[in-house]
Design a protein around this motif. Structure first.
Motif, mmCIF file in Angstrom:
data_model
loop_
_atom_site.group_PDB
_atom_site.id
_atom_site.type_symbol
_atom_site.label_atom_id
_atom_site.label_comp_id
_atom_site.label_asym_id
_atom_site.label_seq_id
_atom_site.Cartn_x
_atom_site.Cartn_y
_atom_site.Cartn_z
ATOM 1 N N VAL A 184 -10.989 -8.607 -1.951
ATOM 2 C CA VAL A 184 -11.417 -9.861 -1.334
ATOM 3 C C VAL A 184 -11.373 -10.974 -2.383
ATOM 4 O O VAL A 184 -11.740 -10.764 -3.540
ATOM 5 C CB VAL A 184 -12.837 -9.734 -0.755
ATOM 6 N N ASP A 185 -10.941 -12.161 -1.979
ATOM 7 C CA ASP A 185 -10.912 -13.307 -2.882
ATOM 8 C C ASP A 185 -12.321 -13.893 -2.989
ATOM 9 O O ASP A 185 -12.776 -14.617 -2.096
ATOM 10 C CB ASP A 185 -9.938 -14.359 -2.333
ATOM 11 N N PHE A 186 -12.999 -13.572 -4.084
ATOM 12 C CA PHE A 186 -14.375 -14.020 -4.276
ATOM 13 C C PHE A 186 -14.479 -15.279 -5.136
ATOM 14 O O PHE A 186 -15.583 -15.627 -5.579
ATOM 15 C CB PHE A 186 -15.211 -12.901 -4.921
ATOM 16 N N ASP A 187 -13.379 -15.958 -5.376
ATOM 17 C CA ASP A 187 -13.421 -17.194 -6.171
ATOM 18 C C ASP A 187 -14.379 -18.196 -5.525
ATOM 19 O O ASP A 187 -14.299 -18.479 -4.321
ATOM 20 C CB ASP A 187 -12.023 -17.817 -6.266
ATOM 21 N N GLY A 188 -15.287 -18.736 -6.322
ATOM 22 C CA GLY A 188 -16.249 -19.712 -5.823
ATOM 23 C C GLY A 188 -17.427 -19.087 -5.097
ATOM 24 O O GLY A 188 -18.319 -19.817 -4.636
ATOM 25 N N ILE A 189 -17.443 -17.764 -4.980
ATOM 26 C CA ILE A 189 -18.527 -17.077 -4.263
ATOM 27 C C ILE A 189 -19.337 -16.196 -5.209
ATOM 28 O O ILE A 189 -20.567 -16.271 -5.241
ATOM 29 C CB ILE A 189 -17.969 -16.230 -3.103
ATOM 30 N N HIS A 194 -13.229 -19.212 4.884
ATOM 31 C CA HIS A 194 -11.888 -18.633 4.977
ATOM 32 C C HIS A 194 -11.532 -18.347 6.435
ATOM 33 O O HIS A 194 -12.393 -17.947 7.223
ATOM 34 C CB HIS A 194 -11.807 -17.322 4.178
ATOM 35 N N ASP A 195 -10.276 -18.550 6.761
ATOM 36 C CA ASP A 195 -9.764 -18.278 8.104
ATOM 37 C C ASP A 195 -9.202 -16.857 8.123
ATOM 38 O O ASP A 195 -8.142 -16.597 7.547
ATOM 39 C CB ASP A 195 -8.673 -19.299 8.457
ATOM 40 N N GLU A 196 -9.901 -15.942 8.795
ATOM 41 C CA GLU A 196 -9.457 -14.551 8.792
ATOM 42 C C GLU A 196 -8.120 -14.363 9.499
ATOM 43 O O GLU A 196 -7.358 -13.453 9.161
ATOM 44 C CB GLU A 196 -10.508 -13.625 9.394
ATOM 45 N N ASN A 197 -7.793 -15.224 10.453
ATOM 46 C CA ASN A 197 -6.495 -15.128 11.142
ATOM 47 C C ASN A 197 -5.349 -15.418 10.177
ATOM 48 O O ASN A 197 -4.296 -14.769 10.231
ATOM 49 C CB ASN A 197 -6.445 -16.091 12.325
ATOM 50 N N GLU A 198 -5.556 -16.393 9.286
ATOM 51 C CA GLU A 198 -4.527 -16.712 8.286
ATOM 52 C C GLU A 198 -4.366 -15.570 7.293
ATOM 53 O O GLU A 198 -3.261 -15.235 6.875
ATOM 54 C CB GLU A 198 -4.889 -18.007 7.548
ATOM 55 N N ILE A 199 -5.472 -14.961 6.908
ATOM 56 C CA ILE A 199 -5.422 -13.840 5.975
ATOM 57 C C ILE A 199 -4.655 -12.673 6.586
ATOM 58 O O ILE A 199 -3.838 -12.030 5.932
ATOM 59 C CB ILE A 199 -6.854 -13.399 5.588
ATOM 60 N N MET A 200 -4.891 -12.416 7.872
ATOM 61 C CA MET A 200 -4.264 -11.275 8.524
ATOM 62 C C MET A 200 -2.771 -11.478 8.774
ATOM 63 O O MET A 200 -2.065 -10.527 9.130
ATOM 64 C CB MET A 200 -4.980 -10.964 9.841
ATOM 65 N N VAL A 232 -14.033 -4.817 5.391
ATOM 66 C CA VAL A 232 -14.925 -3.950 4.622
ATOM 67 C C VAL A 232 -16.127 -4.765 4.162
ATOM 68 O O VAL A 232 -17.283 -4.334 4.282
ATOM 69 C CB VAL A 232 -14.190 -3.336 3.409
ATOM 70 N N LEU A 233 -15.864 -5.966 3.624
ATOM 71 C CA LEU A 233 -16.938 -6.848 3.180
ATOM 72 C C LEU A 233 -17.890 -7.175 4.333
ATOM 73 O O LEU A 233 -19.118 -7.075 4.192
ATOM 74 C CB LEU A 233 -16.346 -8.140 2.615
ATOM 75 N N LYS A 234 -17.320 -7.572 5.482
ATOM 76 C CA LYS A 234 -18.152 -7.963 6.627
ATOM 77 C C LYS A 234 -19.052 -6.817 7.087
ATOM 78 O O LYS A 234 -20.260 -6.997 7.276
ATOM 79 C CB LYS A 234 -17.268 -8.423 7.784
#
Length: 389
Positions: free
Chosen positions: A35-40, A63-69, A81-83
């Motif tokens: 997962v991209d945790f930058d800034g988090i 983050h837009d999960e549709n774009e990631i997928m 997994v994170l969610k």
């Protein structure tokens, strides 16, 4: 069949004090680092720690999960997994800290890692496998000729630092794919005082090492703590050399898709285990090892540099660009290849011929063994849970 997300549905309500840490927990945490945790999540040295539940909330708010997928990478599902971890008693309060996401074109290194503080007082240091960048993939291939990569050196330094700043008395180290390799390297090369705190080292379908590394006293010392887990048709995890027992797990996918940790089948608090890796995995493994034996270290480096120089010349920087550009990319790749020095083109052509020859030789040997074993009315030999050589 059930996977690691189903496991969280089944056992997510059980804390680590009710059900101790297991191999499936390990794979979940090895996926979390994708997962991209930058800034988090805070960086090394800032002393900040955030819970998995809060990190999940902040991630999906930005983050837009549709774009990631839409991405090609099989690790994109790590966001789920994170969610789901954030919704469970088992992991919602686990702390995340010391996040690093370092991509260096100059060093040809893609290095990402996170520290997970668990409710049983232990920490899990999770090293990331290869992301969607071409430089990350090149680092994988560099392992075929470098005695150590920049990422491996960073992994050992990170583990030493984390042990010092957290003061944890129990450390687990793990990762998936290249992350598994980094985990083993870091555990083998870290300070002796840190090694004594390490409970387990997990390599989840991670490539191995050179024979020199495997036979070194420091590797032999840590080998008792290394847990190698492979899917039945492992390809990545069979690369280079391993030593020691390994576990084979059932996958719902075929071929290279078994590298996807989401395909590993789970029952209760463990994976569904098999007795052996599949014959086709052994066939590919022998082919690649035979091929590499025909090439010296300098030739291996030239071939890897040539392939990635071609991609660079075609302005390909990510796997997604390569996948989506299609015919245009092929044209640019062919154009770049034609501009290479003649001797480089000749070496590349020779390497491809050797690979074809190695494959044919391995297939013939396999067929000869099959005929002999059939006549003897005995089953074909397969690799069981013993050393991979």
């Amino acid at each position: 069949m059930a996977n690691i997300l189903d496991y969280l549905d089944w056992r997510g309500d059980l804390t680590l004090s009710q059900s101790e840490f297991n191999e499936v927990d390990n794979l979940l945490l090895a996926q979390l680092v994708y997962v991209d945790f930058d800034g988090i999540v805070g960086r090394v040295g800032d002393g900040q720690k955030i819970s998995v539940a809060e990190a999940s909330e902040r991630f999906f708010a930005t983050h837009d999960e549709n774009e990631i997928m839409k991405k090609v990478s099989m690790t994109k599902t790590a966001i789920y997994v994170l969610k789901k971890m954030g919704e469970t008693r088992r992991f919602c309060d686990a702390g995340l800290s010391c996040y690093v996401n370092d991509i260096s074109q100059e060093e040809e290194s893609q290095f990402s890692v996170i520290c997970v503080h668990l409710s049983d007082g232990s920490i899990y240091v999770s090293f990331s496998g290869t992301d969607h960048t071409i430089v990350g993939w090149k680092e994988n291939f560099n392992m075929g000729f470098l005695s150590e990569t920049p990422g491996q050196l960073k992994a050992a330094a990170y583990l030493n630092h984390i042990a010092e700043v957290t003061g944890a008395s129990v450390i687990r180290v793990g990762g998936h794919s290249k992350g598994g390799n980094l985990s083993v390297y870091a555990a083998v090369k870290c300070e002796p005082s840190v090694q004594e705190k390490i409970a387990d080292v997990y390599s989840n379908d991670g490539p191995g090492f050179s024979r020199t590394m495997i036979e070194s006293p420091e590797y032999q010392y840590m080998n008792r703590k290394i847990k190698t887990i492979l899917p039945e048709s492992s390809i990545v995890g069979m690369l280079l050399e391993h030593q020691g027992d390994f576990e084979v797990v059932k996958s719902s996918q075929n071929g290279i898709q078994q590298h996807d940790a989401m395909s590993w089948e789970v029952l209760g608090a463990s994976f569904i285990h098999l007795e052996a890796v599949a014959p086709q995995s052994l066939l590919l493994d022998e082919t690649l090892k035979s091929w590499l034996f025909e090439l010296d270290v300098e030739q291996r480096q030239q071939i890897v540099d040539t392939v990635f120089a071609i991609l660079e010349g075609a302005n390909i920087t990510t796997v997604d660009e390569f996948y989506h550009s299609k015919w245009k990319v092929i044209q640019e790749v062919m154009k770049t290849k034609s501009k290479l020095p003649p001797e480089t083109q000749q070496l590349f052509a020779r390497a491809m011929k050797l690979l074809w020859k190695s494959g044919n030789t391995t297939v013939r040997k396999t067929l000869q063994h099959a005929v002999r074993d059939t006549r003897a009315n005995t089953p074909l030999d397969v690799v069981s849970k013993k050393s991979i050589k």
